[in-house]
Design a protein around this motif. Structure first.
Motif, PDB file in Angstrom:
ATOM      1  N   ARG A 132       0.816  -1.216   0.000  1.00 50.24           N
ATOM      2  CA  ARG A 132       0.000   0.000   0.000  1.00 50.24           C
ATOM      3  C   ARG A 132       0.850   1.266   0.000  1.00 50.24           C
ATOM      4  NH1 ARG A 132      -3.450  -1.609   5.224  1.00 50.24           N
ATOM      5  NH2 ARG A 132      -1.345  -2.373   5.778  1.00 50.24           N
ATOM      6  N   VAL A 133       2.138   1.125   0.237  1.00 49.05           N
ATOM      7  CA  VAL A 133       3.052   2.262   0.316  1.00 49.05           C
ATOM      8  C   VAL A 133       3.562   2.626  -1.075  1.00 49.05           C
ATOM      9  CG1 VAL A 133       5.284   3.033   1.212  1.00 49.05           C
ATOM     10  CG2 VAL A 133       3.758   1.665   2.659  1.00 49.05           C
ATOM     11  N   SER A 134       3.650   3.923  -1.349  1.00 48.37           N
ATOM     12  CA  SER A 134       4.289   4.412  -2.566  1.00 48.37           C
ATOM     13  C   SER A 134       5.785   4.551  -2.296  1.00 48.37           C
ATOM     14  CB  SER A 134       3.703   5.767  -2.974  1.00 48.37           C
ATOM     15  OG  SER A 134       4.396   6.302  -4.091  1.00 48.37           O
ATOM     16  N   ARG A 135       6.591   3.758  -2.992  1.00 54.73           N
ATOM     17  CA  ARG A 135       8.040   3.762  -2.772  1.00 54.73           C
ATOM     18  C   ARG A 135       8.711   4.742  -3.729  1.00 54.73           C
ATOM     19  NH1 ARG A 135       8.387  -2.731  -3.412  1.00 54.73           N
ATOM     20  NH2 ARG A 135       7.238  -2.073  -5.281  1.00 54.73           N
ATOM     21  N   VAL A 136       9.369   5.738  -3.171  1.00 54.02           N
ATOM     22  CA  VAL A 136      10.131   6.706  -3.968  1.00 54.02           C
ATOM     23  C   VAL A 136      11.601   6.311  -3.816  1.00 54.02           C
ATOM     24  CG1 VAL A 136      10.636   9.131  -4.401  1.00 54.02           C
ATOM     25  CG2 VAL A 136       8.392   8.459  -3.488  1.00 54.02           C
ATOM     26  N   VAL A 137      12.139   5.693  -4.856  1.00 50.20           N
ATOM     27  CA  VAL A 137      13.446   5.031  -4.783  1.00 50.20           C
ATOM     28  C   VAL A 137      14.471   5.814  -5.594  1.00 50.20           C
ATOM     29  CG1 VAL A 137      14.702   2.893  -5.252  1.00 50.20           C
ATOM     30  CG2 VAL A 137      12.287   2.799  -4.534  1.00 50.20           C
ATOM     31  N   ASP A 138      15.587   6.154  -4.975  1.00 50.38           N
ATOM     32  CA  ASP A 138      16.677   6.800  -5.697  1.00 50.38           C
ATOM     33  C   ASP A 138      17.454   5.779  -6.518  1.00 50.38           C
ATOM     34  OD1 ASP A 138      16.034   9.162  -4.434  1.00 50.38           O
ATOM     35  OD2 ASP A 138      18.068   9.565  -3.727  1.00 50.38           O
ATOM     36  N   LEU A 139      17.969   6.231  -7.655  1.00 50.01           N
ATOM     37  CA  LEU A 139      19.006   5.495  -8.369  1.00 50.01           C
ATOM     38  C   LEU A 139      20.195   6.439  -8.424  1.00 50.01           C
ATOM     39  CD1 LEU A 139      19.289   2.705  -9.592  1.00 50.01           C
ATOM     40  CD2 LEU A 139      18.777   3.669 -11.823  1.00 50.01           C
ATOM     41  N   LYS A 140      21.233   6.115  -7.686  1.00 50.68           N
ATOM     42  CA  LYS A 140      22.359   7.017  -7.500  1.00 50.68           C
ATOM     43  C   LYS A 140      23.210   7.104  -8.763  1.00 50.68           C
ATOM     44  CE  LYS A 140      21.290   7.808  -3.212  1.00 50.68           C
ATOM     45  NZ  LYS A 140      20.689   9.098  -2.823  1.00 50.68           N
ATOM     46  N   THR A 141      23.498   8.335  -9.168  1.00 51.17           N
ATOM     47  CA  THR A 141      24.275   8.606 -10.368  1.00 51.17           C
ATOM     48  C   THR A 141      25.767   8.636 -10.054  1.00 51.17           C
ATOM     49  OG1 THR A 141      24.220  10.985 -10.016  1.00 51.17           O
ATOM     50  CG2 THR A 141      22.363  10.006 -11.217  1.00 51.17           C
ATOM     51  N   PRO A 142      26.623   8.663 -11.082  1.00 52.57           N
ATOM     52  CA  PRO A 142      28.060   8.777 -10.822  1.00 52.57           C
ATOM     53  C   PRO A 142      28.414   9.998  -9.978  1.00 52.57           C
ATOM     54  CG  PRO A 142      27.693   8.109 -13.091  1.00 52.57           C
ATOM     55  CD  PRO A 142      26.336   8.426 -12.527  1.00 52.57           C
ATOM     56  N   GLY A 143      27.738  11.117 -10.222  1.00 49.93           N
ATOM     57  CA  GLY A 143      28.046  12.341  -9.503  1.00 49.93           C
ATOM     58  C   GLY A 143      27.711  12.310  -8.031  1.00 49.93           C
ATOM     59  N   SER A 144      26.890  11.359  -7.614  1.00 49.23           N
ATOM     60  CA  SER A 144      26.512  11.258  -6.201  1.00 49.23           C
ATOM     61  C   SER A 144      27.657  10.746  -5.339  1.00 49.23           C
ATOM     62  CB  SER A 144      25.318  10.314  -6.035  1.00 49.23           C
ATOM     63  OG  SER A 144      25.712   8.957  -6.231  1.00 49.23           O
ATOM     64  N   GLY A 145      28.601  10.033  -5.967  1.00 49.47           N
ATOM     65  CA  GLY A 145      29.671   9.386  -5.231  1.00 49.47           C
ATOM     66  C   GLY A 145      29.276   8.047  -4.637  1.00 49.47           C
ATOM     67  N   GLU A 146      28.029   7.616  -4.868  1.00 49.16           N
ATOM     68  CA  GLU A 146      27.540   6.373  -4.255  1.00 49.16           C
ATOM     69  C   GLU A 146      26.879   5.445  -5.273  1.00 49.16           C
ATOM     70  OE1 GLU A 146      28.408   5.262  -1.579  1.00 49.16           O
ATOM     71  OE2 GLU A 146      28.028   6.487   0.184  1.00 49.16           O
ATOM     72  N   MET A 147      27.249   5.562  -6.541  1.00 53.74           N
ATOM     73  CA  MET A 147      26.621   4.728  -7.571  1.00 53.74           C
ATOM     74  C   MET A 147      26.812   3.237  -7.289  1.00 53.74           C
ATOM     75  SD  MET A 147      27.217   4.754 -11.706  1.00 53.74           S
ATOM     76  CE  MET A 147      28.773   3.880 -11.619  1.00 53.74           C
ATOM     77  N   ALA A 148      27.944   2.876  -6.697  1.00 51.20           N
ATOM     78  CA  ALA A 148      28.227   1.462  -6.436  1.00 51.20           C
ATOM     79  C   ALA A 148      27.279   0.869  -5.403  1.00 51.20           C
ATOM     80  CB  ALA A 148      29.671   1.291  -5.972  1.00 51.20           C
ATOM     81  N   LEU A 157      11.102  -4.861  -8.963  1.00 51.45           N
ATOM     82  CA  LEU A 157      10.059  -4.880  -7.945  1.00 51.45           C
ATOM     83  C   LEU A 157       9.137  -3.662  -8.036  1.00 51.45           C
ATOM     84  CD1 LEU A 157      12.215  -5.924  -4.844  1.00 51.45           C
ATOM     85  CD2 LEU A 157      10.990  -7.409  -6.448  1.00 51.45           C
ATOM     86  N   LEU A 158       9.553  -2.635  -8.767  1.00 48.28           N
ATOM     87  CA  LEU A 158       8.779  -1.396  -8.802  1.00 48.28           C
ATOM     88  C   LEU A 158       7.549  -1.559  -9.676  1.00 48.28           C
ATOM     89  CD1 LEU A 158      11.735   1.141  -9.118  1.00 48.28           C
ATOM     90  CD2 LEU A 158      10.597   0.304  -7.045  1.00 48.28           C
ATOM     91  N   ASN A 159       6.497  -0.807  -9.323  1.00 49.87           N
ATOM     92  CA  ASN A 159       5.244  -0.865 -10.079  1.00 49.87           C
ATOM     93  C   ASN A 159       4.654   0.534 -10.208  1.00 49.87           C
ATOM     94  OD1 ASN A 159       3.576  -0.295  -7.683  1.00 49.87           O
ATOM     95  ND2 ASN A 159       4.121  -2.365  -7.033  1.00 49.87           N
ATOM     96  N   ALA A 160       3.442   0.619 -10.722  1.00 48.68           N
ATOM     97  CA  ALA A 160       2.839   1.914 -11.041  1.00 48.68           C
ATOM     98  C   ALA A 160       2.614   2.798  -9.818  1.00 48.68           C
ATOM     99  CB  ALA A 160       1.519   1.696 -11.778  1.00 48.68           C
ATOM    100  N   ARG A 161       2.611   2.231  -8.613  1.00 50.72           N
ATOM    101  CA  ARG A 161       2.475   3.038  -7.398  1.00 50.72           C
ATOM    102  C   ARG A 161       3.783   3.732  -7.018  1.00 50.72           C
ATOM    103  NH1 ARG A 161      -1.418   3.092  -3.948  1.00 50.72           N
ATOM    104  NH2 ARG A 161       0.022   3.500  -2.217  1.00 50.72           N
ATOM    105  N   ASP A 162       4.881   3.284  -7.599  1.00 49.87           N
ATOM    106  CA  ASP A 162       6.203   3.725  -7.174  1.00 49.87           C
ATOM    107  C   ASP A 162       6.761   4.801  -8.097  1.00 49.87           C
ATOM    108  OD1 ASP A 162       6.115   1.728  -5.149  1.00 49.87           O
ATOM    109  OD2 ASP A 162       6.753   0.227  -6.627  1.00 49.87           O
ATOM    110  N   GLN A 163       7.895   5.365  -7.667  1.00 48.69           N
ATOM    111  CA  GLN A 163       8.608   6.354  -8.462  1.00 48.69           C
ATOM    112  C   GLN A 163      10.099   6.105  -8.326  1.00 48.69           C
ATOM    113  OE1 GLN A 163       6.575  10.000  -6.771  1.00 48.69           O
ATOM    114  NE2 GLN A 163       5.368   8.205  -6.242  1.00 48.69           N
ATOM    115  N   LEU A 164      10.823   6.350  -9.399  1.00 50.18           N
ATOM    116  CA  LEU A 164      12.279   6.196  -9.410  1.00 50.18           C
ATOM    117  C   LEU A 164      12.884   7.571  -9.641  1.00 50.18           C
ATOM    118  CD1 LEU A 164      14.433   3.970  -9.198  1.00 50.18           C
ATOM    119  CD2 LEU A 164      14.398   3.826 -11.693  1.00 50.18           C
ATOM    120  N   LYS A 165      13.757   7.988  -8.718  1.00 53.45           N
ATOM    121  CA  LYS A 165      14.262   9.366  -8.716  1.00 53.45           C
ATOM    122  C   LYS A 165      15.754   9.392  -9.031  1.00 53.45           C
ATOM    123  CE  LYS A 165      14.888  11.548  -4.801  1.00 53.45           C
ATOM    124  NZ  LYS A 165      14.629  12.238  -3.516  1.00 53.45           N
ATOM    125  N   PHE A 166      16.135  10.300  -9.941  1.00 55.21           N
ATOM    126  CA  PHE A 166      17.526  10.560 -10.268  1.00 55.21           C
ATOM    127  C   PHE A 166      17.847  12.002  -9.886  1.00 55.21           C
ATOM    128  CE2 PHE A 166      15.975   7.350 -13.144  1.00 55.21           C
ATOM    129  CZ  PHE A 166      17.038   6.494 -13.399  1.00 55.21           C
TER     130      PHE A 166
END
Length: 234
Positions: A132-148, A157-166
């Motif tokens: 029931r929770v909307s998951r707002v999930v980061d995908l870390k970029t090279p510039g973040s320093g944490e891509m690894a 696992l993501l679906n239409a309720r979720d969001q992927l943030k860059f």
């Protein structure tokens, strides 16, 4: 250009938080504000900020949540959230999933009839989050320093309720994110959010790139930063 992905073996493990044997969580702050990003931007929202994070992104604006905080019973947390009288609640951090009982809190907030979102770094497993929770999930970029630290196993696992943030720091980050979306066809799974990193990438420049490439993504700026800068509790 082929999207560069990080090995799943580099996924993060929970931070050094002492897990309580009691139904409680370590909380940095609980406050009412406007949601500044994602698909509920602009709604009055209660934020529950958990303490601790295993990542150290170069642009982090919540370093004060890495340490400290107070232990709070989950029932008391839910009661305080309900006391604010709004229907939206966002569980954030730090990295909220670094505390195992975050999953219990999310379920309790949903059971209370609230519209619940989770903001997570994408470095920890989101599979156990209440559907029931909307998951707002980061995908870390090279510039973040944490891509690894990206846990790529989260993506299927993501679906239409979720969001992927860059969060994008420069043109190289933009091209990496653009190619990742295309290679993985991520826009067919959930909403894509592209945000300029404050003081590192001009928002208008990012907007022009998105329009020029006709990307199937949603441009966003952090409303709370525009209104209140980086003031804690806002």
């Amino acid at each position: 250009m082929t999207a560069v992905v990080s090995p799943s073996s580099a996924a993060a493990t929970p931070s050094e938080i002492v897990q309580s044997p009691l139904p409680r969580l370590k909380i940095t702050e609980i406050f009412l504000s406007l949601q500044g990003e994602a698909d509920t931007a602009g709604w009055p929202t209660v934020f529950v900020r958990l303490t601790g994070c295993p990542l150290r992104c170069v642009y982090c604006d919540t370093e004060y949540a890495f340490h400290g905080g107070q232990w709070r019973d989950i029932d008391d947390i839910v009661a305080e959230v309900l006391g604010h009288g709004v229907r939206h609640v966002c569980v954030t951090g730090g990295e909220p999933l670094a505390q195992k009982r975050c999953l219990v809190l999310l379920r309790a907030l949903c059971d209370a009839g609230l519209d619940v979102s989770l903001e997570t770094s994408g470095a920890l497993d989101v599979g156990g989050v209440d559907p029931r929770v909307s998951r707002v999930v980061d995908l870390k970029t090279p510039g973040s320093g944490e891509m690894a630290r990206n846990r790529l196993e989260n993506l299927p696992l993501l679906n239409a309720r979720d969001q992927l943030k860059f969060v994008l720091c420069d043109r190289a980050d933009y091209e990496w994110a653009r190619d990742m979306v295309a290679a993985q066809r991520l826009h067919e799974r959930c909403m894509m959010l592209f945000s300029p990193c404050k003081d590192r990438l001009d928002a208008r420049e990012l907007a022009d790139w998105i329009v020029a490439d006709r990307l199937p993504v949603r441009f966003q700026m952090q409303l709370h930063k525009i209104l209140w800068n980086d003031e804690p509790g806002r």
